[in-house]
Design a protein around this motif. Structure first.
Motif, PDB file in Angstrom:
ATOM      1  N   GLY A 112       0.772  -1.244   0.000  1.00 58.55           N
ATOM      2  CA  GLY A 112       0.000   0.000   0.000  1.00 58.55           C
ATOM      3  C   GLY A 112       0.798   1.286   0.000  1.00 58.55           C
ATOM      4  N   GLN A 113       2.116   1.207  -0.155  1.00 66.42           N
ATOM      5  CA  GLN A 113       2.855   2.463  -0.251  1.00 66.42           C
ATOM      6  C   GLN A 113       3.504   2.545  -1.633  1.00 66.42           C
ATOM      7  OE1 GLN A 113       6.272   3.259   2.398  1.00 66.42           O
ATOM      8  NE2 GLN A 113       5.204   5.125   2.965  1.00 66.42           N
ATOM      9  N   SER A 114       3.479   3.721  -2.246  1.00 68.15           N
ATOM     10  CA  SER A 114       4.025   3.822  -3.605  1.00 68.15           C
ATOM     11  C   SER A 114       5.548   3.913  -3.555  1.00 68.15           C
ATOM     12  CB  SER A 114       3.453   5.047  -4.313  1.00 68.15           C
ATOM     13  OG  SER A 114       4.063   6.211  -3.794  1.00 68.15           O
ATOM     14  N   ARG A 115       6.141   3.531  -4.682  1.00 76.72           N
ATOM     15  CA  ARG A 115       7.607   3.581  -4.756  1.00 76.72           C
ATOM     16  C   ARG A 115       8.091   5.028  -4.616  1.00 76.72           C
ATOM     17  NH1 ARG A 115      10.346   0.890  -9.859  1.00 76.72           N
ATOM     18  NH2 ARG A 115      12.104   2.281  -9.998  1.00 76.72           N
ATOM     19  N   ASP A 116       7.308   5.961  -5.171  1.00 82.82           N
ATOM     20  CA  ASP A 116       7.695   7.373  -5.041  1.00 82.82           C
ATOM     21  C   ASP A 116       7.752   7.795  -3.572  1.00 82.82           C
ATOM     22  OD1 ASP A 116       7.904   7.639  -7.710  1.00 82.82           O
ATOM     23  OD2 ASP A 116       5.974   8.650  -8.014  1.00 82.82           O
ATOM     24  N   GLU A 117       6.762   7.343  -2.806  1.00 82.03           N
ATOM     25  CA  GLU A 117       6.761   7.712  -1.375  1.00 82.03           C
ATOM     26  C   GLU A 117       7.982   7.136  -0.668  1.00 82.03           C
ATOM     27  OE1 GLU A 117       2.264   7.925   0.278  1.00 82.03           O
ATOM     28  OE2 GLU A 117       2.718   6.131  -0.847  1.00 82.03           O
ATOM     29  N   MET A 118       8.291   5.867  -1.010  1.00 84.01           N
ATOM     30  CA  MET A 118       9.461   5.237  -0.366  1.00 84.01           C
ATOM     31  C   MET A 118      10.735   5.969  -0.755  1.00 84.01           C
ATOM     32  SD  MET A 118       8.608   1.177  -0.560  1.00 84.01           S
ATOM     33  CE  MET A 118       7.454   1.006  -1.888  1.00 84.01           C
ATOM     34  N   MET A 119      10.831   6.290  -2.044  1.00 85.42           N
ATOM     35  CA  MET A 119      12.041   6.973  -2.522  1.00 85.42           C
ATOM     36  C   MET A 119      12.166   8.358  -1.887  1.00 85.42           C
ATOM     37  SD  MET A 119      14.675   6.385  -4.150  1.00 85.42           S
ATOM     38  CE  MET A 119      14.372   4.868  -5.003  1.00 85.42           C
ATOM     39  N   ASP A 120      11.026   9.056  -1.750  1.00 86.66           N
ATOM     40  CA  ASP A 120      11.070  10.386  -1.124  1.00 86.66           C
ATOM     41  C   ASP A 120      11.591  10.275   0.309  1.00 86.66           C
ATOM     42  OD1 ASP A 120      10.117  11.497  -3.402  1.00 86.66           O
ATOM     43  OD2 ASP A 120       8.050  11.776  -2.703  1.00 86.66           O
ATOM     44  N   ALA A 121      11.143   9.223   1.020  1.00 86.63           N
ATOM     45  CA  ALA A 121      11.590   9.049   2.407  1.00 86.63           C
ATOM     46  C   ALA A 121      13.100   8.794   2.453  1.00 86.63           C
ATOM     47  CB  ALA A 121      10.845   7.882   3.064  1.00 86.63           C
ATOM     48  N   LEU A 122      13.593   8.022   1.487  1.00 87.29           N
ATOM     49  CA  LEU A 122      15.040   7.732   1.464  1.00 87.29           C
ATOM     50  C   LEU A 122      15.825   9.020   1.206  1.00 87.29           C
ATOM     51  CD1 LEU A 122      17.430   5.732   1.407  1.00 87.29           C
ATOM     52  CD2 LEU A 122      17.002   5.428  -1.036  1.00 87.29           C
ATOM     53  N   ILE A 123      15.371   9.741   0.201  1.00 84.74           N
ATOM     54  CA  ILE A 123      16.099  10.953  -0.197  1.00 84.74           C
ATOM     55  C   ILE A 123      16.052  12.026   0.892  1.00 84.74           C
ATOM     56  CG2 ILE A 123      15.881  12.900  -1.813  1.00 84.74           C
ATOM     57  CD1 ILE A 123      15.465  10.760  -3.968  1.00 84.74           C
ATOM     58  N   ALA A 124      14.940  12.049   1.629  1.00 82.63           N
ATOM     59  CA  ALA A 124      14.817  13.031   2.706  1.00 82.63           C
ATOM     60  C   ALA A 124      15.611  12.605   3.941  1.00 82.63           C
ATOM     61  CB  ALA A 124      13.343  13.207   3.069  1.00 82.63           C
ATOM     62  N   GLY A 125      16.241  11.435   3.876  1.00 80.08           N
ATOM     63  CA  GLY A 125      17.030  10.954   5.021  1.00 80.08           C
ATOM     64  C   GLY A 125      16.158  10.417   6.143  1.00 80.08           C
ATOM     65  N   LYS A 126      14.871  10.098   5.826  1.00 75.35           N
ATOM     66  CA  LYS A 126      13.961   9.620   6.885  1.00 75.35           C
ATOM     67  C   LYS A 126      13.898   8.099   6.942  1.00 75.35           C
ATOM     68  CE  LYS A 126      10.851  13.556   6.524  1.00 75.35           C
ATOM     69  NZ  LYS A 126       9.683  13.979   5.741  1.00 75.35           N
ATOM     70  N   ALA A 127      14.456   7.429   5.922  1.00 74.23           N
ATOM     71  CA  ALA A 127      14.338   5.960   5.873  1.00 74.23           C
ATOM     72  C   ALA A 127      15.678   5.320   6.198  1.00 74.23           C
ATOM     73  CB  ALA A 127      13.892   5.538   4.478  1.00 74.23           C
ATOM     74  N   ARG A 128      15.612   4.134   6.784  1.00 69.85           N
ATOM     75  CA  ARG A 128      16.858   3.423   7.068  1.00 69.85           C
ATOM     76  C   ARG A 128      17.293   2.611   5.872  1.00 69.85           C
ATOM     77  NH1 ARG A 128      17.877   4.009  12.237  1.00 69.85           N
ATOM     78  NH2 ARG A 128      16.388   3.520  13.894  1.00 69.85           N
ATOM     79  N   TYR A 129      18.584   2.355   5.807  1.00 65.36           N
ATOM     80  CA  TYR A 129      19.139   1.337   4.907  1.00 65.36           C
ATOM     81  C   TYR A 129      20.303   0.718   5.662  1.00 65.36           C
ATOM     82  CZ  TYR A 129      22.544   5.023   3.897  1.00 65.36           C
ATOM     83  OH  TYR A 129      23.488   5.998   4.028  1.00 65.36           O
ATOM     84  N   SER A 130      20.818  -0.399   5.141  1.00 63.72           N
ATOM     85  CA  SER A 130      21.781  -1.160   5.942  1.00 63.72           C
ATOM     86  C   SER A 130      23.020  -0.347   6.311  1.00 63.72           C
ATOM     87  CB  SER A 130      22.202  -2.425   5.196  1.00 63.72           C
ATOM     88  OG  SER A 130      23.074  -3.171   6.013  1.00 63.72           O
ATOM     89  N   SER A 131      23.402  -0.483   7.572  1.00 63.78           N
ATOM     90  CA  SER A 131      24.582   0.189   8.124  1.00 63.78           C
ATOM     91  C   SER A 131      25.838  -0.053   7.285  1.00 63.78           C
ATOM     92  CB  SER A 131      24.823  -0.336   9.544  1.00 63.78           C
ATOM     93  OG  SER A 131      24.822  -1.767   9.550  1.00 63.78           O
ATOM     94  N   ILE A 132      25.939  -1.237   6.707  1.00 63.79           N
ATOM     95  CA  ILE A 132      27.181  -1.644   6.051  1.00 63.79           C
ATOM     96  C   ILE A 132      27.580  -0.718   4.910  1.00 63.79           C
ATOM     97  CG2 ILE A 132      26.062  -3.212   4.375  1.00 63.79           C
ATOM     98  CD1 ILE A 132      29.276  -4.083   6.219  1.00 63.79           C
ATOM     99  N   PHE A 133      26.599  -0.104   4.274  1.00 62.66           N
ATOM    100  CA  PHE A 133      26.922   0.675   3.079  1.00 62.66           C
ATOM    101  C   PHE A 133      27.382   2.095   3.404  1.00 62.66           C
ATOM    102  CE2 PHE A 133      23.936  -2.653   1.597  1.00 62.66           C
ATOM    103  CZ  PHE A 133      24.915  -3.417   0.971  1.00 62.66           C
ATOM    104  N   ASN A 134      27.598   2.345   4.688  1.00 59.14           N
ATOM    105  CA  ASN A 134      28.137   3.637   5.083  1.00 59.14           C
ATOM    106  C   ASN A 134      29.635   3.583   5.366  1.00 59.14           C
ATOM    107  OD1 ASN A 134      25.697   5.247   5.012  1.00 59.14           O
ATOM    108  ND2 ASN A 134      24.995   3.848   6.603  1.00 59.14           N
TER     109      ASN A 134
END
Ligand code: 3HC
Length: 337
Positions: A112-134
């Motif tokens: 129920g969430q659009s890819r655009d919404e997910m991408m916006d959250a990532l770009i806004a720095g509000k979403a997590r992604y794996s620690s390893i890639f930092n």
């Protein structure tokens, strides 16, 4: 009967409609409980508890973001790969990661969430992604260490997810895991070649393993007594094993493989505990993990900045694709008329 799940409740309800919605929730919950007890699967159109949906969306979207951000440390080395063959293999691997992101965004969209919404959250720095890639990829040997350790940890964590109770996620993981196996082997092979090369090359391989070992162990998440999501996630048959359990298995796998490489793991406390039948490892720096999760790891700012640039650079592709899709819809309408 109380209505528990907002997904089935329209805005304005008469008492009869309220009763019917509550009945739908009760039936849905009964079906959900049966599916969990039978260890079977929930599909997108099935009723599911709101918290199950939320937790899946959280995990799958984070996983998708990890695949996309995870392209960066390796993409950085494509132009500097030591041979044409290595360049082709690395390009294929990085493209696979983009594909994994796409399967996972698609699986998340079914919740129920659009890819655009997910991408916006990532770009806004509000979403997590794996620690390893930092963490930075400093030398060519890091391509080996990432493939062997990072993709190795990913496989260890993700093979059980092929049996996740949510159908689209479990099915996506089957293909992802097959490709991750190829990724791990290519990393192992890079390290094997370096470890059997000159003394300098062997040292470069060892340095890379030394730098990626602890961050790879932290990929499995915080220790079990500090993992707020595990209990529910395991009760819902999303996660099958705890963070510590998988971390311990991974250490056991690596202990065997590092001998073949002729390298060592930077951890003198690794041992097999005969009483618990589990592999144990030395302490990890969980403060560092928290710092990375808080956005203060070595490359967090750079990774997000690069993702934003890539998103902006891709705007014309999205616009063109949308214009083409609209044209196709119009054509179909004209044809139908
Ligand atoms: N990096 C970033 N955040 C992490 C993390 C990590 N390594 N480990 C845990 N966290 C976060 C969790 O997301 C959670 O935050 P949230 O509540 O805000 O969402 C918090 O720390 C507490 O952790 P929990 O143990 O309670 O969280 P989970 O039960 O969700 O377990 C997990 C964490 C094991 C990572 C689980 O979510 C999982 O198995 N996810 C699917 C696999 C995945 O996302 N892997 C990422 C690597 S991508 C990859 O492997 C690409 C390949 O090409 C290498």
């Amino acid at each position: 009967m109380a209505v528990q799940n907002l997904q089935s409740v329209p805005a304005e309800l008469s008492p009869e409609e309220l009763e019917a919605a509550a009945q739908r929730d009760a039936d849905g919950q009964a079906n959900f409980d049966r599916v969990m007890a039978e260890d079977s699967r929930i599909e997108p159109r099935d009723w599911m508890p709101a918290d199950y949906r939320k937790s899946l969306l959280r995990q799958i979207s984070q996983h998708a973001h990890s695949e996309i951000i995870g392209m960066q440390p390796e993409a950085n080395w494509i132009s500097r790969a030591p041979s044409l063959k290595r360049k082709a293999i690395l390009m294929a691997k990085v493209q696979d990661e983009a594909g994994h992101g796409l399967y996972l965004y698609s699986a998340a969209e079914t919740l129920g969430q659009s890819r655009d919404e997910m991408m916006d959250a990532l770009i806004a720095g509000k979403a997590r992604y794996s620690s390893i890639f930092n963490y930075p990829a400093r030398t060519w040997a890091d391509m080996g260490a990432i493939g062997w350790l990072v993709d190795g940890a990913a496989i260890c964590n993700q093979v059980p997810l092929c049996r996740a109770s949510y159908g689209p996620y479990g099915r996506a993981m089957v293909r992802v895991c097959k490709e991750e196996s190829f990724h791990q082997r290519q990393g192992f092979e890079i390290l094997l070649e370096l470890a059997n090369g000159t003394a300098e090359q062997k040292q470069m391989a060892q340095d890379a393993v030394n730098r990626w070992y602890a961050p790879a162990l932290m990929m499995f998440g915080p220790p079990d007594d500090d993992s707020p999501n595990s209990r529910e996630s395991m009760a819902w048959n999303i996660k099958r094993f705890s963070n510590d359990e998988l971390r311990s298995r991974f250490v056991g796998m690596m202990v065997e493989q590092v001998r073949v490489l002729g390298l060592t793991l930077p951890d003198s406390e690794i041992r097999f505990n005969e009483d618990t039948k589990k592999w144990e490892h030395g302490p990890l720096d969980w403060n560092e993990f928290k710092e990375v999760l808080a956005g203060r790891g070595p490359c967090n700012a750079q990774r997000l900045e690069r993702r934003r640039e890539a998103h902006d650079d891709g705007a014309w592709v999205r616009e063109s694709a949308a214009a083409y899709a609209a044209k196709q819809v119009n054509k179909q309408k004209e044809y139908a008329a």
